[in-house]
Design an enzyme around this catalytic site. Structure first.
Site, PDB file in Angstrom:
ATOM      1  N   LYS A 219     -12.490  -0.830  -9.112  1.00  0.00           N
ATOM      2  CA  LYS A 219     -12.349  -1.518 -10.383  1.00  0.00           C
ATOM      3  C   LYS A 219     -13.269  -2.735 -10.413  1.00  0.00           C
ATOM      4  O   LYS A 219     -13.637  -3.199  -9.333  1.00  0.00           O
ATOM      5  CB  LYS A 219     -10.903  -1.919 -10.641  1.00  0.00           C
ATOM      6  CG  LYS A 219     -10.410  -3.106  -9.819  1.00  0.00           C
ATOM      7  CD  LYS A 219      -8.975  -3.425 -10.146  1.00  0.00           C
ATOM      8  CE  LYS A 219      -8.847  -4.459 -11.224  1.00  0.00           C
ATOM      9  NZ  LYS A 219      -8.843  -5.845 -10.730  1.00  0.00           N
TER      10      LYS A 219
ATOM     11  N   HIS B  67      -3.182  -2.288 -12.705  1.00  0.00           N
ATOM     12  CA  HIS B  67      -2.079  -2.333 -11.735  1.00  0.00           C
ATOM     13  C   HIS B  67      -0.696  -2.241 -12.402  1.00  0.00           C
ATOM     14  O   HIS B  67       0.153  -1.448 -11.997  1.00  0.00           O
ATOM     15  CB  HIS B  67      -2.140  -3.605 -10.896  1.00  0.00           C
ATOM     16  CG  HIS B  67      -3.441  -3.807 -10.189  1.00  0.00           C
ATOM     17  ND1 HIS B  67      -4.193  -2.772  -9.703  1.00  0.00           N
ATOM     18  CD2 HIS B  67      -4.149  -4.934  -9.873  1.00  0.00           C
ATOM     19  CE1 HIS B  67      -5.289  -3.247  -9.126  1.00  0.00           C
ATOM     20  NE2 HIS B  67      -5.282  -4.553  -9.223  1.00  0.00           N
TER      21      HIS B  67
ATOM     22  N   ASP C 117      -7.723  -7.649 -15.880  1.00  0.00           N
ATOM     23  CA  ASP C 117      -7.741  -7.679 -14.420  1.00  0.00           C
ATOM     24  C   ASP C 117      -6.478  -7.071 -13.803  1.00  0.00           C
ATOM     25  O   ASP C 117      -6.533  -6.471 -12.735  1.00  0.00           O
ATOM     26  CB  ASP C 117      -7.885  -9.145 -13.957  1.00  0.00           C
ATOM     27  CG  ASP C 117      -8.007  -9.272 -12.446  1.00  0.00           C
ATOM     28  OD1 ASP C 117      -8.927  -8.654 -11.883  1.00  0.00           O
ATOM     29  OD2 ASP C 117      -7.178  -9.974 -11.835  1.00  0.00           O
TER      30      ASP C 117
ATOM     31  N   ASP D 258      -7.262   2.397  -7.632  1.00  0.00           N
ATOM     32  CA  ASP D 258      -6.414   1.285  -8.057  1.00  0.00           C
ATOM     33  C   ASP D 258      -5.574   1.019  -6.813  1.00  0.00           C
ATOM     34  O   ASP D 258      -4.692   1.821  -6.473  1.00  0.00           O
ATOM     35  CB  ASP D 258      -5.517   1.683  -9.230  1.00  0.00           C
ATOM     36  CG  ASP D 258      -4.657   0.511  -9.679  1.00  0.00           C
ATOM     37  OD1 ASP D 258      -4.180  -0.243  -8.806  1.00  0.00           O
ATOM     38  OD2 ASP D 258      -4.462   0.330 -10.885  1.00  0.00           O
ATOM     39  N   HIS D 259      -5.855  -0.071  -6.132  1.00  0.00           N
ATOM     40  CA  HIS D 259      -5.241  -0.217  -4.799  1.00  0.00           C
ATOM     41  C   HIS D 259      -3.715  -0.326  -4.871  1.00  0.00           C
ATOM     42  O   HIS D 259      -3.039  -0.129  -3.868  1.00  0.00           O
ATOM     43  CB  HIS D 259      -5.882  -1.370  -4.012  1.00  0.00           C
ATOM     44  CG  HIS D 259      -5.409  -2.732  -4.395  1.00  0.00           C
ATOM     45  ND1 HIS D 259      -5.883  -3.408  -5.482  1.00  0.00           N
ATOM     46  CD2 HIS D 259      -4.499  -3.560  -3.821  1.00  0.00           C
ATOM     47  CE1 HIS D 259      -5.299  -4.587  -5.564  1.00  0.00           C
ATOM     48  NE2 HIS D 259      -4.451  -4.708  -4.565  1.00  0.00           N
TER      49      HIS D 259
ATOM     50  N   LYS E 108      -0.171   1.150  -2.215  1.00  0.00           N
ATOM     51  CA  LYS E 108       0.878   0.316  -1.603  1.00  0.00           C
ATOM     52  C   LYS E 108       2.088   1.181  -1.272  1.00  0.00           C
ATOM     53  O   LYS E 108       2.508   2.021  -2.071  1.00  0.00           O
ATOM     54  CB  LYS E 108       1.293  -0.816  -2.564  1.00  0.00           C
ATOM     55  CG  LYS E 108       0.229  -1.897  -2.702  1.00  0.00           C
ATOM     56  CD  LYS E 108       0.718  -3.027  -3.579  1.00  0.00           C
ATOM     57  CE  LYS E 108      -0.385  -4.013  -3.901  1.00  0.00           C
ATOM     58  NZ  LYS E 108      -0.641  -5.020  -2.873  1.00  0.00           N
TER      59      LYS E 108
END
Ligand code: BG6
Length: 485
Positions: free
Chosen positions: A148, A240, A235, A177-178, A182
């Site tokens: 991103k 996210h 952002d 998309d980190h 998770k």
């Protein structure tokens, strides 16, 4: 519980932008961890590619220094560190020109999985993809990984998709998309779809509302210029928080496979109703004590860019009609704490005396820190003197219940291994990203047109006052942002 590690097949991973911050602090340390636990095989090769002209030896020294800084194990196990450094190579490539591509080709093996990780500015995505294709480096089975921001709005996201698809097929494109890497975010799917307990309750009949909070204590110091062109909506929310919302709200996919999971997420985004400006609060942090203000950090005393967003979202489908989702996220808040709180409706008829301050049943999924799940229940307050109720939490902090197994991977480690395995489940599909921009764009356009001034909030607070009102006017309240003290 002991973690099982299954090694992936040998691969050649080319990292464009290998000398940049993300590569040094996340990508390479992540690979090192996978190497130490035996998931990255010693035959794998990591090839750094960047504009800087440097020898392999200099790159190796740079990587070693980064690992000593960002990967604590590196200081402990010199043998592992040396073995990992042997997997490295470096090629000087001019991403927008013609030099370096043939040299890069010489490093790639015909029989290894091939992945190109573009840790560079998005303006280079299309150019690099085209060069890889033109120089015959992109085989039909190669993967391309992009970071991103994936676009600034719908039009730019479409252009990026078109540029990548000019040289790669969608099945080869991995948009990171980190948040999807998770541990607890994935646990959300396990919780919902591997248990029979929750699904019957997971709808507007039983759930009053959902709160999704991603609170950060850091400001935008050091990256103010970038951030000011973006703002919190682009952002954090478009990507996210949107992912968290999708995983919470989506229908059960038919199987845990990329197509099925991503189809369901897209359906959620497409069901989001337009948000009225009255249902959104934008904020910007002001200075407190010696800490600077957003405007100082952004380097623009006039900027109207937001560092905080809170909003009420309605999902227009049968499952969620009548159950709002409240989202909030911001910089320089009182703590770093991210969670999804699913707040259940009250029992239809209460036979006990009214309990002051009762908040009711809730499931709180804590993403970070202290990952885990808490279930808030009402019980009888112990002791004599009448029948009084009390609220207690059933707490499942993963570090306590799972012990050693919670020495989990960083999001990047997992995602890179998924790229090598060829599993796109935890990556965003092109249409998904476009759908998210399509929903976000009118909101941002509305702000720009109205030159909307964000509400100021103190650094270290819980955000602007009007964000509280967003729930108060609906007879609800935000959960306190824990201070982790
Ligand atoms: C990034 C954003 O994508 O995510 C940052 O650009 C943000 O502004 C970060 O701080 C948050 O990630 P995490 O993993 O620290 O919650």
């Amino acid at each position: 519980m002991v973690s099982r590690v299954i090694p992936v097949a040998p691969f050649d991973l080319v990292i464009f932008g290998a000398t940049g911050d993300l590569a040094r602090s996340k990508i390479i340390p992540g690979l090192f961890h996978r190497f130490v636990v035996g998931q990255m095989p010693p035959e794998a090769r990591i090839i750094g590619a960047a504009r800087t002209d440097m020898a392999r030896q200099a790159f190796t020294v740079m990587v070693r220094d980064s690992l000593l800084e960002f990967a604590p194990q590196a200081t402990m196990d010199k043998n592992q560190l040396d073995a990992f450094l042997k997997t490295l190579n470096y090629v000087c490539v001019d991403a927008s020109g013609d030099t370096g591509w043939d040299a890069l080709a010489e490093h790639l093996r015909a029989d290894a999985i091939r992945a190109f990780y573009l840790s560079v500015s998005p303006v280079l995505f299309g150019t690099i993809a085209a060069h890889l294709s033109a120089h015959g480096l992109a085989t039909p089975d190669s993967r391309i990984v992009v970071e991103k921001p994936f676009g600034h709005d719908l039009a730019s996201a479409r252009a990026l998709n078109a540029a990548l698809r000019g040289s790669f097929e969608e099945r080869q494109i991995y948009r990171i998309d980190h948040y999807l890497g998770k541990e607890t975010v994935q646990n959300l799917m396990a919780l919902r779809f591997a248990n029979a307990l929750w699904e019957p309750l997971w709808n507007s009949t039983h759930i009053d509302h959902v709160q999704i909070t991603v609170s950060e204590s850091l400001g935008v110091e050091g990256r103010g210029e970038y951030y000011d062109r973006s703002g919190t909506m682009r952002d954090m929310v478009q990507n996210h928080l949107m992912q968290l919302l999708c995983l919470t709200a989506m229908e059960p996919p038919s199987r845990f496979a990329p197509g099925a999971v991503r189809d369901e997420k897209v359906k959620v985004i497409e069901a989001l109703e337009p948000v009225a400006q009255a249902d959104i609060v934008r904020g910007q942090y002001r200075a407190r004590d010696s800490e600077g203000s957003y405007r100082e950090h952004a380097g623009d005393p006039q900027t109207l860019t937001e560092s905080f967003v809170a909003m009420k979202i309605n999902i227009g489908n049968w499952r969620w009609a009548g159950t709002p989702f409240y989202l909030r996220t911001g910089k320089k808040l009182r703590a770093r704490a991210s969670e999804i709180a699913v707040v259940f409706r009250d029992p239809p008829h209460m036979i006990f005396p009214k309990m002051e301050g009762r908040r009711g049943n809730a499931m709180i999924i804590r993403l970070q820190p202290d990952e885990g799940i808490t279930l808030r229940n009402t019980i009888k307050e112990p002791g004599p003197g009448g029948f009084r109720l009390a609220e207690v939490s059933l707490d499942m902090t993963f570090a306590d219940v799972l012990g050693a197994h919670t020495e989990t991977q960083d999001a990047y480690e997992r995602l890179i291994m998924d790229v090598i395995r060829g599993d796109q489940t935890l990556f965003m599909r092109g249409d998904e990203v476009e759908a998210a921009w399509n929903w976000v764009d009118p909101i941002i356009m509305g702000w720009d047109e109205a030159r909307l001034v964000p509400s100021l909030y103190d650094a270290g607070s819980s955000g602007p006052e009007d964000a509280l009102m967003l729930l108060h006017r609906d007879g609800r309240r935000w959960r306190e942002i824990e201070t982790n003290a």
